[in-house]
Design an enzyme around this catalytic site. Structure first.
Site, PDB file in Angstrom:
ATOM      1  N   LYS A  50      36.266  62.050  43.871  1.00 39.61           N
ATOM      2  CA  LYS A  50      37.574  62.495  44.374  1.00 39.61           C
ATOM      3  C   LYS A  50      37.642  62.368  45.893  1.00 39.61           C
ATOM      4  O   LYS A  50      38.559  61.763  46.447  1.00 39.61           O
ATOM      5  CB  LYS A  50      37.844  63.941  43.959  1.00 39.61           C
ATOM      6  CG  LYS A  50      39.198  64.466  44.432  1.00 39.61           C
ATOM      7  CD  LYS A  50      39.328  65.962  44.245  1.00 39.61           C
ATOM      8  CE  LYS A  50      38.583  66.719  45.317  1.00 39.61           C
ATOM      9  NZ  LYS A  50      38.843  68.180  45.290  1.00 39.61           N
TER      10      LYS A  50
ATOM     11  N   ASP B 265      42.583  64.726  42.034  1.00 38.12           N
ATOM     12  CA  ASP B 265      42.367  66.144  42.308  1.00 38.12           C
ATOM     13  C   ASP B 265      43.036  66.969  41.210  1.00 38.12           C
ATOM     14  O   ASP B 265      43.549  66.427  40.232  1.00 38.12           O
ATOM     15  CB  ASP B 265      42.886  66.518  43.702  1.00 38.12           C
ATOM     16  CG  ASP B 265      44.396  66.341  43.846  1.00 38.12           C
ATOM     17  OD1 ASP B 265      45.089  66.069  42.841  1.00 38.12           O
ATOM     18  OD2 ASP B 265      44.896  66.474  44.980  1.00 38.12           O
TER      19      ASP B 265
END
Length: 212
Positions: A119, A137
Site C-alpha cells: 500500500k 488503503d
C-alpha cells in the site's frame, strides 16, 4: 468488471476536484516519513507535525543519528510514536544500506523494505515518481467493493482486480480520488449516498445499502 471507469473517474472529479494526497511533502523522503506517521492519525495532524520535523530532519542519516527518544518526542502527537520512530529508523537504515540512500522507484522492490508494504510502496512510487500505482488503503477496499469493482477482501487480490479493470494511465488518479471519496462521502458507518453521483451504478446502494 462491468463498470464505466471513465464515468466513475469523471463523477469522482466532480465531487472531489483534482486528484490529490492530503499529506504535505516536497520530496520522496518526506512522503515516506509522512506516510509512516499517517497510520492511525489524520493527515491534518501529520501535516502539523511534519512542518517543523522536515526542517529538522533532511536526510536519512539525520533520522539515524538522532537519539531515538528525541525522534519519538518530535512525532509524539501522531500517536504510536515509539513504533513509528522505530519504523522510520528501520526504513532509513535499510534505504541507506541496501539502496545507497535512494528510494526504489519500483513498487515490488520498495515493498520489500520492512515497514513499507505494498500500500505504502504504491502510494510513494505513484506520487513521488509519477508512476502508475494502485493504492489499496481501507477507503479503496470499501469503495471498490461497494461500487462493484471487486468481490475480494484481500488487498493484494483487490489490487490485481483493479489493475485488470482500470487503464494503467489513471491508476494513481483513481486511487487518490477513491480515497477522498471514502474519507468524505462513502464513509464506513454512515455513507452519504444521496449526494454521491455514482449511486445509480453502485451495488451497495442498489442492494439496499447492504455491504457486498
Amino acid at each position: 468488471m462491468q463498470k464505466d471507469i471513465n464515468q466513475i473517474i469523471s463523477d469522482l472529479k466532480k465531487m472531489h476536484g483534482t486528484p490529490r494526497c492530503e499529506l504535505v511533502f516536497s520530496n520522496p523522503l518526506e512522503l515516506v516519513v509522512a506516510t509512516v506517521l499517517s497510520a492511525q492519525a489524520t493527515d491534518q495532524k501529520v501535516n502539523e507535525v511534519t512542518q517543523p520535523l522536515f526542517r529538522k530532519y533532511r536526510t536519512w542519516k539525520d533520522y539515524l543519528s538522532v537519539p531515538v527518544e528525541e525522534l519519538e518526542e518530535d512525532i509524539r502527537p501522531t500517536g504510536f510514536y515509539r513504533n513509528k520512530a522505530k519504523s522510520i529508523r528501520g526504513i532509513a537504515g535499510e534505504i541507506e544500506g541496501r539502496f545507497e540512500g535512494h528510494i526504489p522507484e519500483d513498487v515490488d522492490t520498495f515493498a520489500t523494505v520492512k515497514g513499507i508494504g505494498r500500500k505504502s510502496a504504491n502510494l510513494i512510487v505513484g506520487l513521488a515518481f509519477g508512476k502508475p500505482a494502485i493504492v489499496v488503503d481501507t477507503h479503496v477496499i470499501r469503495v471498490s467493493r461497494r461500487i462493484g469493482l471487486t468481490g475480494n477482501k484481500d488487498p493484494d487480490k483487490i489490487e490485481q482486480d483493479l489493475r485488470k479493470g482500470i487503464p494503467e494511465a489513471v491508476w494513481t488518479d483513481f486511487s487518490l480520488l477513491v480515497t477522498l471519496h471514502g474519507r468524505y462521502v462513502c464513509k464506513a458507518r454512515k455513507p452519504e449516498c444521496e449526494r454521491c453521483l455514482m449511486r445509480e451504478i453502485c451495488d451497495y446502494y442498489k442492494g439496499g445499502r447492504k455491504d457486498v
